[in-house]
Design an enzyme around this catalytic site. Structure first.
Site: not given
Ligand code: NI
Length: 168
Positions: A46, A51, A92-93, A134-135, A138
Protein backbone atom coordinates in the site's frame (compact mmCIF):
# COMPACT_ATOMS: atom_id res chain seq x y z
CA UNK A 1 4.91 6.94 -15.71
CA UNK A 2 7.57 7.75 -13.19
CA UNK A 3 8.86 6.40 -9.92
CA UNK A 4 8.20 8.77 -7.05
CA UNK A 5 10.47 9.45 -4.12
CA UNK A 6 9.12 7.98 -0.86
CA UNK A 7 9.55 10.15 2.24
CA UNK A 8 11.34 8.43 5.09
CA UNK A 9 10.40 8.71 8.78
CA UNK A 10 10.87 11.02 10.69
CA UNK A 11 10.43 13.44 7.77
CA UNK A 12 8.02 16.09 9.14
CA UNK A 13 6.13 16.16 5.83
CA UNK A 14 4.73 12.73 6.74
CA UNK A 15 2.64 14.52 9.35
CA UNK A 16 0.80 16.70 6.82
CA UNK A 17 -2.99 16.24 6.74
CA UNK A 18 -4.11 15.53 3.16
CA UNK A 19 -6.90 17.45 1.44
CA UNK A 20 -9.80 15.81 -0.40
CA UNK A 21 -9.43 15.40 -4.16
CA UNK A 22 -11.71 17.86 -5.95
CA UNK A 23 -10.88 17.16 -9.63
CA UNK A 24 -10.93 13.72 -11.22
CA UNK A 25 -8.70 14.69 -14.11
CA UNK A 26 -5.69 13.42 -16.07
CA UNK A 27 -3.33 14.86 -13.50
CA UNK A 28 -4.96 12.72 -10.79
CA UNK A 29 -4.83 9.63 -13.03
CA UNK A 30 -1.13 10.24 -13.69
CA UNK A 31 -0.51 10.49 -9.93
CA UNK A 32 -2.37 7.20 -9.36
CA UNK A 33 -0.36 5.47 -12.14
CA UNK A 34 2.91 6.74 -10.68
CA UNK A 35 1.91 5.71 -7.16
CA UNK A 36 0.97 2.22 -8.37
CA UNK A 37 4.32 1.85 -10.15
CA UNK A 38 6.20 3.17 -7.11
CA UNK A 39 4.37 0.75 -4.77
CA UNK A 40 5.18 -2.27 -6.98
CA UNK A 41 8.80 -1.22 -7.43
CA UNK A 42 9.21 -0.84 -3.65
CA UNK A 43 7.41 -4.18 -3.09
CA UNK A 44 4.86 -2.58 -0.81
CA UNK A 45 1.21 -3.58 -0.36
CA UNK A 46 0.00 0.00 0.00
CA UNK A 47 1.04 3.59 -0.59
CA UNK A 48 -0.59 6.85 0.44
CA UNK A 49 -0.02 10.08 -1.52
CA UNK A 50 1.31 11.65 1.70
CA UNK A 51 4.31 9.30 1.45
CA UNK A 52 5.26 10.75 -1.95
CA UNK A 53 4.77 14.30 -0.67
CA UNK A 54 1.44 14.86 -2.42
CA UNK A 55 -1.07 15.96 0.20
CA UNK A 56 -4.29 14.72 -1.32
CA UNK A 57 -6.54 11.90 -0.14
CA UNK A 58 -5.26 9.21 -2.53
CA UNK A 59 -4.27 5.64 -1.65
CA UNK A 60 -3.24 2.63 -3.73
CA UNK A 61 -3.32 -0.90 -2.28
CA UNK A 62 -2.55 -4.35 -3.61
CA UNK A 63 -2.51 -7.26 -1.19
CA UNK A 64 -2.85 -9.92 -3.93
CA UNK A 65 -0.22 -12.64 -4.49
CA UNK A 66 -0.12 -11.83 -8.21
CA UNK A 67 0.47 -8.10 -7.62
CA UNK A 68 -1.96 -7.18 -10.38
CA UNK A 69 -5.09 -6.17 -8.50
CA UNK A 70 -4.44 -2.64 -7.37
CA UNK A 71 -7.28 -0.93 -5.55
CA UNK A 72 -7.44 2.85 -5.77
CA UNK A 73 -9.10 4.68 -2.89
CA UNK A 74 -9.72 8.39 -3.36
CA UNK A 75 -11.34 10.41 -0.57
CA UNK A 76 -11.84 7.18 1.41
CA UNK A 77 -14.18 7.06 4.36
CA UNK A 78 -14.59 4.21 6.82
CA UNK A 79 -18.34 3.71 7.11
CA UNK A 80 -18.18 0.78 9.52
CA UNK A 81 -15.53 -0.94 11.61
CA UNK A 82 -15.86 -4.21 13.52
CA UNK A 83 -15.78 -4.10 17.31
CA UNK A 84 -13.41 -7.02 17.11
CA UNK A 85 -9.83 -5.81 17.03
CA UNK A 86 -6.58 -7.65 16.61
CA UNK A 87 -2.92 -6.85 17.00
CA UNK A 88 -0.87 -7.68 13.92
CA UNK A 89 2.63 -6.92 12.72
CA UNK A 90 2.92 -3.93 10.38
CA UNK A 91 5.65 -2.35 8.33
CA UNK A 92 5.75 0.76 6.18
CA UNK A 93 7.66 1.87 3.07
CA UNK A 94 8.41 5.11 4.94
CA UNK A 95 9.92 3.22 7.89
CA UNK A 96 11.97 0.56 6.06
CA UNK A 97 13.07 -2.49 8.03
CA UNK A 98 10.86 -1.80 11.06
CA UNK A 99 8.00 -4.18 11.90
CA UNK A 100 5.89 -4.03 15.02
CA UNK A 101 2.45 -4.85 16.38
CA UNK A 102 -0.47 -2.47 15.96
CA UNK A 103 -4.05 -3.10 17.04
CA UNK A 104 -6.70 -2.50 14.35
CA UNK A 105 -10.31 -3.36 13.59
CA UNK A 106 -10.45 -6.85 12.04
CA UNK A 107 -12.95 -5.77 9.37
CA UNK A 108 -14.01 -2.43 7.87
CA UNK A 109 -16.34 -1.07 5.23
CA UNK A 110 -14.88 1.73 3.18
CA UNK A 111 -16.50 4.09 0.70
CA UNK A 112 -14.19 5.69 -1.84
CA UNK A 113 -13.91 6.95 -5.39
CA UNK A 114 -11.65 5.47 -8.05
CA UNK A 115 -9.48 7.65 -10.31
CA UNK A 116 -12.40 8.04 -12.75
CA UNK A 117 -14.71 9.42 -10.09
CA UNK A 118 -16.77 6.24 -9.67
CA UNK A 119 -17.86 5.72 -6.11
CA UNK A 120 -17.95 2.30 -4.52
CA UNK A 121 -18.19 0.72 -1.12
CA UNK A 122 -16.19 -2.34 -0.23
CA UNK A 123 -15.92 -4.60 2.77
CA UNK A 124 -12.48 -5.76 3.77
CA UNK A 125 -11.04 -8.06 6.39
CA UNK A 126 -7.68 -9.46 7.37
CA UNK A 127 -4.59 -7.97 5.76
CA UNK A 128 -6.63 -5.76 3.39
CA UNK A 129 -8.56 -4.23 6.30
CA UNK A 130 -5.30 -3.57 8.14
CA UNK A 131 -3.74 -2.03 5.05
CA UNK A 132 -6.72 0.30 4.46
CA UNK A 133 -6.56 1.56 8.06
CA UNK A 134 -2.76 1.97 7.88
CA UNK A 135 -2.91 3.95 4.60
CA UNK A 136 -5.80 6.12 5.77
CA UNK A 137 -3.75 7.02 8.84
CA UNK A 138 -1.06 8.35 6.48
CA UNK A 139 -3.63 10.74 4.98
CA UNK A 140 -4.16 12.12 8.50
CA UNK A 141 -0.42 12.56 8.94
CA UNK A 142 -0.05 9.51 11.14
CA UNK A 143 2.73 6.92 10.79
CA UNK A 144 2.25 3.46 12.41
CA UNK A 145 5.21 3.91 14.78
CA UNK A 146 3.08 6.50 16.60
CA UNK A 147 1.08 3.58 18.03
CA UNK A 148 4.20 2.15 19.65
CA UNK A 149 5.52 3.11 23.07
CA UNK A 150 7.42 6.43 23.27
CA UNK A 151 10.56 4.44 24.09
CA UNK A 152 10.32 2.30 20.95
CA UNK A 153 9.33 5.28 18.81
CA UNK A 154 12.28 7.34 19.99
CA UNK A 155 14.65 4.46 19.38
CA UNK A 156 13.37 4.17 15.78
CA UNK A 157 13.55 7.95 15.28
CA UNK A 158 17.14 8.10 16.54
CA UNK A 159 18.15 5.17 14.33
CA UNK A 160 16.73 6.81 11.18
CA UNK A 161 18.12 10.27 11.98
CA UNK A 162 21.54 8.75 12.47
CA UNK A 163 21.35 6.79 9.20
CA UNK A 164 20.21 9.94 7.35
CA UNK A 165 23.08 11.97 8.81
CA UNK A 166 25.55 9.32 7.71
CA UNK A 167 24.07 9.30 4.19
CA UNK A 168 24.26 13.08 3.89
NI1 NI B 1 2.87 3.13 5.59
Amino acid sequence: MALLNILCYPDPRLHTVAKPVAQFDDKLRALVADMRETMYEAQGIGLAATQVNVHQRVVVIDTSEERNQATVLINPEITWASDERMKGEEGCLSVPGIYDGVERAVAVKVKAFDEHGQVREMEAEGILAVCIQHEMDHLLGKVFVEYLSPLKRNRIKTKFLKAQREDA
